[in-house]
Write a protein that holds these residues in place. Sequence first.
Motif, PDB file in Angstrom:
ATOM      1  N   GLY A 195      17.698 -31.917 -20.528  1.00 34.48           N
ATOM      2  CA  GLY A 195      17.195 -33.003 -19.502  1.00 34.48           C
ATOM      3  C   GLY A 195      15.797 -32.647 -19.552  1.00 34.48           C
ATOM      4  O   GLY A 195      14.932 -33.740 -18.577  1.00 34.48           O
ATOM      5  N   GLY A 196      15.055 -31.805 -20.162  1.00 35.58           N
ATOM      6  CA  GLY A 196      13.560 -31.990 -19.997  1.00 35.58           C
ATOM      7  C   GLY A 196      13.034 -31.062 -18.753  1.00 35.58           C
ATOM      8  O   GLY A 196      11.706 -31.226 -18.403  1.00 35.58           O
ATOM      9  N   LEU A 197      14.042 -30.421 -17.857  1.00 35.14           N
ATOM     10  CA  LEU A 197      13.341 -29.820 -16.548  1.00 35.14           C
ATOM     11  C   LEU A 197      12.903 -28.616 -16.899  1.00 35.14           C
ATOM     12  O   LEU A 197      11.669 -28.058 -16.419  1.00 35.14           O
ATOM     13  CB  LEU A 197      14.446 -29.679 -15.640  1.00 35.14           C
ATOM     14  CG  LEU A 197      14.829 -30.912 -14.892  1.00 35.14           C
ATOM     15  CD1 LEU A 197      16.144 -30.969 -14.506  1.00 35.14           C
ATOM     16  CD2 LEU A 197      13.617 -31.833 -14.111  1.00 35.14           C
ATOM     17  N   LEU A 198      13.434 -27.825 -17.989  1.00 33.04           N
ATOM     18  CA  LEU A 198      12.824 -26.653 -18.507  1.00 33.04           C
ATOM     19  C   LEU A 198      12.566 -26.922 -20.255  1.00 33.04           C
ATOM     20  O   LEU A 198      13.104 -27.542 -20.801  1.00 33.04           O
ATOM     21  CB  LEU A 198      14.025 -25.601 -18.630  1.00 33.04           C
ATOM     22  CG  LEU A 198      14.351 -24.994 -17.331  1.00 33.04           C
ATOM     23  CD1 LEU A 198      15.517 -23.834 -17.418  1.00 33.04           C
ATOM     24  CD2 LEU A 198      13.239 -24.445 -16.341  1.00 33.04           C
ATOM     25  N   LEU A 199      11.256 -26.293 -20.479  1.00 34.29           N
ATOM     26  CA  LEU A 199      10.782 -26.436 -21.811  1.00 34.29           C
ATOM     27  C   LEU A 199      10.814 -25.054 -22.421  1.00 34.29           C
ATOM     28  O   LEU A 199      10.477 -24.015 -21.798  1.00 34.29           O
ATOM     29  CB  LEU A 199       9.343 -27.057 -21.777  1.00 34.29           C
ATOM     30  CG  LEU A 199       9.313 -28.521 -21.119  1.00 34.29           C
ATOM     31  CD1 LEU A 199       7.792 -28.687 -20.976  1.00 34.29           C
ATOM     32  CD2 LEU A 199      10.085 -29.592 -21.551  1.00 34.29           C
ATOM     33  N   PHE A 246      12.512 -18.004 -24.389  1.00 32.75           N
ATOM     34  CA  PHE A 246      11.952 -17.981 -23.183  1.00 32.75           C
ATOM     35  C   PHE A 246      11.441 -19.487 -22.713  1.00 32.75           C
ATOM     36  O   PHE A 246      11.039 -20.231 -23.434  1.00 32.75           O
ATOM     37  CB  PHE A 246      10.838 -17.217 -22.638  1.00 32.75           C
ATOM     38  CG  PHE A 246      11.024 -15.657 -23.135  1.00 32.75           C
ATOM     39  CD1 PHE A 246      11.979 -14.838 -21.976  1.00 32.75           C
ATOM     40  CD2 PHE A 246      10.659 -14.739 -24.336  1.00 32.75           C
ATOM     41  CE1 PHE A 246      12.276 -13.567 -22.267  1.00 32.75           C
ATOM     42  CE2 PHE A 246      10.921 -13.653 -24.284  1.00 32.75           C
ATOM     43  CZ  PHE A 246      11.954 -12.933 -23.358  1.00 32.75           C
ATOM     44  N   TYR A 247      11.676 -19.931 -21.434  1.00 35.52           N
ATOM     45  CA  TYR A 247      11.770 -21.250 -20.961  1.00 35.52           C
ATOM     46  C   TYR A 247      10.594 -21.183 -19.778  1.00 35.52           C
ATOM     47  O   TYR A 247      10.419 -20.217 -19.327  1.00 35.52           O
ATOM     48  CB  TYR A 247      12.990 -21.853 -20.307  1.00 35.52           C
ATOM     49  CG  TYR A 247      13.971 -21.992 -21.635  1.00 35.52           C
ATOM     50  CD1 TYR A 247      13.982 -23.268 -22.380  1.00 35.52           C
ATOM     51  CD2 TYR A 247      14.769 -21.083 -21.923  1.00 35.52           C
ATOM     52  CE1 TYR A 247      14.996 -23.222 -23.287  1.00 35.52           C
ATOM     53  CE2 TYR A 247      15.615 -20.948 -22.983  1.00 35.52           C
ATOM     54  CZ  TYR A 247      15.706 -22.214 -23.910  1.00 35.52           C
ATOM     55  OH  TYR A 247      16.713 -22.613 -25.046  1.00 35.52           O
ATOM     56  N   ARG A 248      10.053 -22.374 -19.668  1.00 33.32           N
ATOM     57  CA  ARG A 248       8.899 -22.666 -18.633  1.00 33.32           C
ATOM     58  C   ARG A 248       9.454 -23.857 -17.823  1.00 33.32           C
ATOM     59  O   ARG A 248      10.074 -24.541 -18.543  1.00 33.32           O
ATOM     60  CB  ARG A 248       7.506 -22.663 -19.292  1.00 33.32           C
ATOM     61  CG  ARG A 248       7.255 -23.915 -20.243  1.00 33.32           C
ATOM     62  CD  ARG A 248       5.607 -23.975 -20.460  1.00 33.32           C
ATOM     63  NE  ARG A 248       5.567 -24.990 -21.379  1.00 33.32           N
ATOM     64  CZ  ARG A 248       5.034 -25.957 -21.073  1.00 33.32           C
ATOM     65  NH1 ARG A 248       4.472 -26.258 -19.898  1.00 33.32           N
ATOM     66  NH2 ARG A 248       4.855 -26.784 -22.035  1.00 33.32           N
ATOM     67  N   ILE A 249       8.957 -24.043 -16.644  1.00 34.13           N
ATOM     68  CA  ILE A 249       9.516 -25.368 -16.031  1.00 34.13           C
ATOM     69  C   ILE A 249       8.422 -26.464 -16.355  1.00 34.13           C
ATOM     70  O   ILE A 249       7.213 -26.131 -16.861  1.00 34.13           O
ATOM     71  CB  ILE A 249       8.732 -25.019 -14.381  1.00 34.13           C
ATOM     72  CG1 ILE A 249       9.833 -24.064 -13.892  1.00 34.13           C
ATOM     73  CG2 ILE A 249       9.084 -26.369 -13.775  1.00 34.13           C
ATOM     74  CD1 ILE A 249       9.253 -23.560 -12.574  1.00 34.13           C
ATOM     75  N   ASN A 250       8.866 -27.679 -16.667  1.00 38.66           N
ATOM     76  CA  ASN A 250       8.075 -28.841 -17.141  1.00 38.66           C
ATOM     77  C   ASN A 250       7.070 -29.005 -15.927  1.00 38.66           C
ATOM     78  O   ASN A 250       7.505 -29.223 -15.033  1.00 38.66           O
ATOM     79  CB  ASN A 250       9.040 -29.785 -17.468  1.00 38.66           C
ATOM     80  CG  ASN A 250       8.508 -31.237 -17.899  1.00 38.66           C
ATOM     81  OD1 ASN A 250       7.130 -31.430 -17.697  1.00 38.66           O
ATOM     82  ND2 ASN A 250       9.049 -31.920 -18.710  1.00 38.66           N
ATOM     83  N   ALA A 265       3.715 -32.337 -22.371  1.00 42.46           N
ATOM     84  CA  ALA A 265       5.068 -32.287 -21.642  1.00 42.46           C
ATOM     85  C   ALA A 265       5.890 -33.579 -21.621  1.00 42.46           C
ATOM     86  O   ALA A 265       5.231 -34.566 -21.360  1.00 42.46           O
ATOM     87  CB  ALA A 265       5.159 -31.811 -20.227  1.00 42.46           C
ATOM     88  N   ARG A 266       7.037 -33.477 -22.226  1.00 42.47           N
ATOM     89  CA  ARG A 266       8.056 -34.499 -22.096  1.00 42.47           C
ATOM     90  C   ARG A 266       8.462 -35.046 -20.855  1.00 42.47           C
ATOM     91  O   ARG A 266       8.408 -34.268 -19.873  1.00 42.47           O
ATOM     92  CB  ARG A 266       9.213 -34.296 -23.030  1.00 42.47           C
ATOM     93  CG  ARG A 266      10.218 -33.191 -22.652  1.00 42.47           C
ATOM     94  CD  ARG A 266      11.322 -33.267 -23.646  1.00 42.47           C
ATOM     95  NE  ARG A 266      12.165 -32.428 -22.930  1.00 42.47           N
ATOM     96  CZ  ARG A 266      13.373 -32.160 -23.413  1.00 42.47           C
ATOM     97  NH1 ARG A 266      13.740 -32.829 -24.639  1.00 42.47           N
ATOM     98  NH2 ARG A 266      14.297 -31.368 -22.836  1.00 42.47           N
ATOM     99  N   ALA A 307       1.712 -22.810 -16.865  1.00 44.17           N
ATOM    100  CA  ALA A 307       2.413 -23.038 -17.593  1.00 44.17           C
ATOM    101  C   ALA A 307       3.269 -21.903 -18.422  1.00 44.17           C
ATOM    102  O   ALA A 307       3.687 -22.040 -19.486  1.00 44.17           O
ATOM    103  CB  ALA A 307       1.988 -24.141 -18.470  1.00 44.17           C
ATOM    104  N   GLU A 308       3.032 -20.629 -17.759  1.00 47.94           N
ATOM    105  CA  GLU A 308       3.624 -19.310 -18.377  1.00 47.94           C
ATOM    106  C   GLU A 308       5.244 -19.370 -18.305  1.00 47.94           C
ATOM    107  O   GLU A 308       5.743 -19.946 -17.070  1.00 47.94           O
ATOM    108  CB  GLU A 308       3.102 -18.284 -17.662  1.00 47.94           C
ATOM    109  CG  GLU A 308       1.571 -17.848 -18.072  1.00 47.94           C
ATOM    110  CD  GLU A 308       1.393 -17.683 -19.482  1.00 47.94           C
ATOM    111  OE1 GLU A 308       1.854 -16.876 -19.799  1.00 47.94           O
ATOM    112  OE2 GLU A 308       0.428 -18.253 -20.027  1.00 47.94           O
TER     113      GLU A 308
END
Length: 181
Positions: free
Chosen positions: A124-128, A138-142, A161-162, A93-94
Amino acid sequence: MTQRSVARRMPAVDRGTGEMVQLELLGTDSFQQEGAQDRPVLPVARYDWQPHPGRHVNVAKTLMRKVWHKDSGYRQNDRDIFGFYVAHSPERAEPLRMTFKEIAQTLGIRPDTVARSVGRLHAGGLLLEAEKVGRMKFYRINPRAAFDGSASEQARAVQDARYPVVPAPKAVPGSRKKEVS
């Protein structure tokens, strides 16, 4: 009287390392567990497919089909940026620690295009959002959409995670700057 074959159930995946176990269908005497002659030990096969070896990512296929559908609300640039995150993110989850400018240079698009797409993917919750350094996010993949790690790590990662949303959420009214005429 017919003769029945006795099949032993062996794990197909080493849960500790995530490696696939090479299945031996015909049986062999060459792989034996120490101290137990009746239980074969099969060699572990890495996910090193040639000519492009390396890590693999679990992706939620049903969700991805929805995202790639023409009526998803996500644009082609959004899908390209999401694919970039899937391909370039570190394990587990980095977050992907690249600026929008660096991503834009790699893809040959403008940084503001990357920023808009990341904004839609985040809405849309694909990136958190994973971390903030000064004004930079900085974002991570859901992990509910895609995950690079073991199944047990993914189970832990999705706990906070949502759920991603398809179709993409509409832009919030008033969030765009007014054009000067």
